[in-house]
Scaffold this motif. Structure first.
Motif, PDB file in Angstrom:
ATOM      1  N   GLY A 254      33.679  53.835  15.550  1.00  0.00           N
ATOM      2  CA  GLY A 254      32.637  53.314  14.305  1.00  0.00           C
ATOM      3  C   GLY A 254      31.230  55.210  14.538  1.00  0.00           C
ATOM      4  N   LEU A 255      31.141  54.837  15.960  1.00  0.00           N
ATOM      5  CA  LEU A 255      29.638  55.964  16.329  1.00  0.00           C
ATOM      6  C   LEU A 255      30.694  57.561  14.963  1.00  0.00           C
ATOM      7  CD1 LEU A 255      28.541  55.390  19.063  1.00  0.00           C
ATOM      8  CD2 LEU A 255      27.548  54.930  17.316  1.00  0.00           C
ATOM      9  N   ILE A 256      32.007  57.266  15.611  1.00  0.00           N
ATOM     10  CA  ILE A 256      32.296  59.103  14.807  1.00  0.00           C
ATOM     11  C   ILE A 256      32.171  58.642  13.400  1.00  0.00           C
ATOM     12  CG2 ILE A 256      34.520  60.424  14.625  1.00  0.00           C
ATOM     13  CD1 ILE A 256      33.398  60.527  17.713  1.00  0.00           C
ATOM     14  N   GLY A 257      32.343  57.192  12.713  1.00  0.00           N
ATOM     15  CA  GLY A 257      32.793  57.277  10.975  1.00  0.00           C
ATOM     16  C   GLY A 257      31.315  57.585  10.813  1.00  0.00           C
ATOM     17  N   TRP A 258      30.195  56.854  11.409  1.00  0.00           N
ATOM     18  CA  TRP A 258      29.043  56.768  11.143  1.00  0.00           C
ATOM     19  C   TRP A 258      28.613  58.349  10.723  1.00  0.00           C
ATOM     20  CZ3 TRP A 258      24.580  58.220  14.619  1.00  0.00           C
ATOM     21  CH2 TRP A 258      23.728  58.250  13.931  1.00  0.00           C
ATOM     22  N   LEU A 259      28.694  59.584  12.174  1.00  0.00           N
ATOM     23  CA  LEU A 259      28.056  60.407  12.239  1.00  0.00           C
ATOM     24  C   LEU A 259      28.811  61.606  11.467  1.00  0.00           C
ATOM     25  CD1 LEU A 259      26.275  62.228  13.994  1.00  0.00           C
ATOM     26  CD2 LEU A 259      28.716  62.423  15.523  1.00  0.00           C
ATOM     27  N   ALA A 260      30.288  61.399  10.614  1.00  0.00           N
ATOM     28  CA  ALA A 260      30.886  61.958  10.183  1.00  0.00           C
ATOM     29  C   ALA A 260      29.889  61.669   8.530  1.00  0.00           C
ATOM     30  CB  ALA A 260      32.266  61.778  10.259  1.00  0.00           C
TER      31      ALA A 260
ATOM     32  N   LEU B  77      26.906  60.971   8.008  1.00  0.00           N
ATOM     33  CA  LEU B  77      25.746  61.937   8.581  1.00  0.00           C
ATOM     34  C   LEU B  77      25.663  63.007   7.913  1.00  0.00           C
ATOM     35  CD1 LEU B  77      23.323  60.895  11.140  1.00  0.00           C
ATOM     36  CD2 LEU B  77      23.786  60.007   8.580  1.00  0.00           C
ATOM     37  N   ILE B  78      26.604  63.659   8.197  1.00  0.00           N
ATOM     38  CA  ILE B  78      27.155  65.183   8.088  1.00  0.00           C
ATOM     39  C   ILE B  78      27.394  65.688   7.178  1.00  0.00           C
ATOM     40  CG2 ILE B  78      28.724  66.830   9.529  1.00  0.00           C
ATOM     41  CD1 ILE B  78      28.762  65.512  11.583  1.00  0.00           C
ATOM     42  N   VAL B  79      28.599  64.430   5.786  1.00  0.00           N
ATOM     43  CA  VAL B  79      28.386  64.934   5.128  1.00  0.00           C
ATOM     44  C   VAL B  79      27.901  64.946   4.202  1.00  0.00           C
ATOM     45  CG1 VAL B  79      30.444  64.330   3.272  1.00  0.00           C
ATOM     46  CG2 VAL B  79      31.116  64.707   5.859  1.00  0.00           C
TER      47      VAL B  79
ATOM     48  N   PHE C 167      38.825  62.770   5.938  1.00  0.00           N
ATOM     49  CA  PHE C 167      38.316  61.957   5.681  1.00  0.00           C
ATOM     50  C   PHE C 167      37.414  61.085   4.889  1.00  0.00           C
ATOM     51  CE2 PHE C 167      38.932  57.384   5.775  1.00  0.00           C
ATOM     52  CZ  PHE C 167      39.526  56.923   5.406  1.00  0.00           C
ATOM     53  N   VAL C 168      36.433  61.275   5.249  1.00  0.00           N
ATOM     54  CA  VAL C 168      35.616  61.369   4.645  1.00  0.00           C
ATOM     55  C   VAL C 168      34.829  62.427   3.308  1.00  0.00           C
ATOM     56  CG1 VAL C 168      32.779  60.966   3.914  1.00  0.00           C
ATOM     57  CG2 VAL C 168      33.863  60.207   6.406  1.00  0.00           C
ATOM     58  N   LEU C 169      35.234  63.679   3.124  1.00  0.00           N
ATOM     59  CA  LEU C 169      35.401  63.796   1.945  1.00  0.00           C
ATOM     60  C   LEU C 169      36.413  63.679   0.563  1.00  0.00           C
ATOM     61  CD1 LEU C 169      34.480  67.819   3.884  1.00  0.00           C
ATOM     62  CD2 LEU C 169      33.078  66.085   1.895  1.00  0.00           C
ATOM     63  N   ILE C 170      37.768  63.821   2.150  1.00  0.00           N
ATOM     64  CA  ILE C 170      38.406  63.267   0.931  1.00  0.00           C
ATOM     65  C   ILE C 170      38.295  61.745   0.258  1.00  0.00           C
ATOM     66  CG2 ILE C 170      41.279  62.471   1.153  1.00  0.00           C
ATOM     67  CD1 ILE C 170      41.559  63.926   3.114  1.00  0.00           C
ATOM     68  N   LEU C 171      38.208  61.382   1.043  1.00  0.00           N
ATOM     69  CA  LEU C 171      37.703  59.721   0.558  1.00  0.00           C
ATOM     70  C   LEU C 171      37.117  59.276  -0.770  1.00  0.00           C
ATOM     71  CD1 LEU C 171      38.168  56.495   1.025  1.00  0.00           C
ATOM     72  CD2 LEU C 171      36.315  56.241   2.284  1.00  0.00           C
ATOM     73  N   SER C 172      35.649  60.239  -0.997  1.00  0.00           N
ATOM     74  CA  SER C 172      34.102  60.488  -1.439  1.00  0.00           C
ATOM     75  C   SER C 172      34.735  61.079  -2.507  1.00  0.00           C
ATOM     76  CB  SER C 172      33.376  60.957  -0.966  1.00  0.00           C
ATOM     77  OG  SER C 172      33.998  62.753  -0.596  1.00  0.00           O
TER      78      SER C 172
END
Length: 83
Positions: free
Chosen positions: A11-17, A19-21, A69-74
């Motif tokens: 969860g922390l890794i996903g949250w930080l990702a 924020l960064i993106v 993953f967040v970039l691809i998902l967005s």
């Protein structure tokens, strides 16, 4: 107890990702946990196991994988909303 730590670190890794993106993940904290866990897997597959480890997750590859993953998902969410 190890599984709970794994979820928290994911969860922390996903949250930080996110924020960064600069993108909001759908489903709030559950989206963060999923992005962090998938990011940890993706980062481990792409970059191997190196760097500091917490709760069974190598932090640097997991963060890089979660950002990817967040970039691809967005991009997918944006494409679906346009239709």
């Amino acid at each position: 107890m190890g599984f709970i730590i794994y979820l928290i670190v994911g969860g922390l890794i996903g949250w930080l990702a996110g924020l960064i993106v600069g993108k909001d993940l759908p489903a709030g904290i559950f989206g963060n946990i999923i992005a962090g866990i998938i990011g940890a897997w993706l980062g481990g597959e792409l970059f191997g196991e190196w760097g500091p480890q917490l709760g069974g997750i190598y932090l640097i590859p997991a963060l890089i994988g979660a950002i990817i993953f967040v970039l691809i998902l967005s991009l997918i969410i944006r494409a679906v909303r346009r239709k």
